[in-house]
Structures are given as C-alpha cells and as structure tokens.
Write a protein that holds these residues in place. Structure first.
Motif, PDB file in Angstrom:
ATOM      1  N   UNK A  77      27.204  -8.463   7.978  1.00 47.00           N
ATOM      2  CA  UNK A  77      26.255  -7.352   7.684  1.00 47.00           C
ATOM      3  C   UNK A  77      26.438  -6.875   6.238  1.00 47.00           C
ATOM      4  N   UNK A  78      27.811  -6.612   5.929  1.00 41.34           N
ATOM      5  CA  UNK A  78      28.197  -6.011   4.583  1.00 41.34           C
ATOM      6  C   UNK A  78      27.991  -7.158   3.269  1.00 41.34           C
ATOM      7  N   UNK A  79      27.627  -8.391   3.761  1.00 45.50           N
ATOM      8  CA  UNK A  79      27.652  -9.323   2.625  1.00 45.50           C
ATOM      9  C   UNK A  79      26.387  -9.368   2.036  1.00 45.50           C
ATOM     10  N   UNK A  80      25.250  -8.856   3.000  1.00 51.76           N
ATOM     11  CA  UNK A  80      23.882  -8.725   2.301  1.00 51.76           C
ATOM     12  C   UNK A  80      23.618  -7.913   1.044  1.00 51.76           C
TER      13      UNK A  80
ATOM     14  N   UNK B 241      30.330  -8.372  11.116  1.00 53.55           N
ATOM     15  CA  UNK B 241      30.270  -7.116  10.576  1.00 53.55           C
ATOM     16  C   UNK B 241      30.497  -7.557   8.965  1.00 53.55           C
ATOM     17  N   UNK B 242      31.504  -8.240   8.735  1.00 51.39           N
ATOM     18  CA  UNK B 242      31.492  -8.970   7.271  1.00 51.39           C
ATOM     19  C   UNK B 242      30.115  -9.397   6.648  1.00 51.39           C
TER      20      UNK B 242
END
Lengths: 87, 87
Positions: free
Chosen positions: A78-81, A75-76
């Motif tokens: 995914x957000x980092x993008x 998840x992290x």
DNA sequence: ATAGTATTTAGATATTTGTCTAAATATTTA
DNA sequence: TAAATATTTAGACAAATATCTAAATACTAT
C-alpha cells in the motif's frame, strides 16, 4: 486494511508487535512488559488478532501469541504506491 | 511516528493521500471528492500535515496540498524490521 | 469599498477508544 | 474435588476523535 491501521494506531500494540518479533510469548509474558492490566492487554491482543497481525494458539492454560507477517506485505505494498507513481 | 499512524487511521485521510498521489489539489478540490463538510476536510488535512504526510502552499486565495513522500520511507523501514528479523 | 469565493477556527455533540475492576472460564496441581 | 494460576469477558468511565454549523480570516473582483 481498516482493521490493520486501527491496530497499528496505538503505541502499546506496536510495542507488542516488536516484542513478538523477538520471540513468541504467552499473554502473561506480554503483560509483564507493560504497566497495564491483563484485561487491557488482552483487549489489545484481540485487536491485533482481528487485524491478522498476530496468531494465538492455546497450549494448556497458556495462550501463545506470535507474529503473522503476511499482512505486513499488504501494508508495504500500500505504501509503495506512493514511492512508485511519483516521478 | 505516533502522529503518522494516527493520521493513517482514517479512511478519509488515506483516500486524500491517494488523491494527492495522482496530482496536487486545492483544499476545495479535495472537498469535492467527499460527502463531508469543508471544515471537516480542513481538519483532516491539518492532521496529515502534522504527520508530515502532506505539504501545503498558499497561492492567492487557494491552498495547494501535495504529498510528502519522505515520511513513507520511515514507515516502510519500520515495517521492514518484521520482514527481516524473522528467520 | 463591497460582495463573493476559499479556507480555517471555534464550539458543540455523538461515537469510539483505552483503561480499570470484578466476574467468568479454563486448566493444572495438591 | 478444591485451590491456584492464566486468560478472557462484561460493564463502567474518562479521554480522544470525526463530524457538523456558525463565524472569522484572507484574497479577488466588481
């Protein structure tokens, strides 16, 4: 990923994750933290399990639930993008 | 936080975020990327706006949508509690 | 001013979701 | 074995959600 976001889209389930982050608990102990019936909590736990956010292990008549952090990494990521590609 | 997870709990809305991560777009451009009606996309954009995940700015007859990354920080922070406290 | 384009609002509908109670299953203990 | 405890499964129901079409609003251009 779908199941993960679905699992996270409920305050009760997010609270359960926060509880399990303190220590492992039985289904019954988790129920005590809410004004919600056992069957409802059981259903929430099932969704968290489907999302691979928690483990469950039977010990006698109890079922112990614990966090599974490996999915948090995904998840992290995914957000980092969004953090990274914006210049 | 509730509105954020709610907004993220839909594949179309997550795809919209990924599109906007490439470049800002008008509502109409976003619609072209889906087989979903304009009004439905408009509704999705509204939910993303409520969650502070996107900005919208009117320019003539067009409305430009763009990402708002500041909320991502909060979400990542929320997830980090699970990474950190587990020893 | 009228017609055309972009977007949102309103209202309807089918599906999904969170909750409950009652019943089923599994385990322990008397 | 029977009773008690822990948990899940089944079925029902109200509320929330994603979608659509039709209509409204806002702007542009002829």
């Amino acid at each position: 990923m779908n199941t993960v976001f679905k699992a996270l889209n409920d305050p009760t389930r997010r609270k359960i994750l926060e509880l399990l982050q303190e220590r492992d608990m039985t289904a019954g102990e988790i129920v005590e933290h809410f004004n919600i019936s056992g069957p409802s909590i059981s259903h929430h736990l099932d969704l968290l399990k489907q999302a691979n956010l928690v483990f469950s292990e039977k010990d006698g008549q109890y079922v112990y639930y614990s966090l599974n952090i490996t999915v948090v990494d995904e998840i992290v990521k995914w957000f980092m993008q969004f953090k990274l590609k914006k210049k």
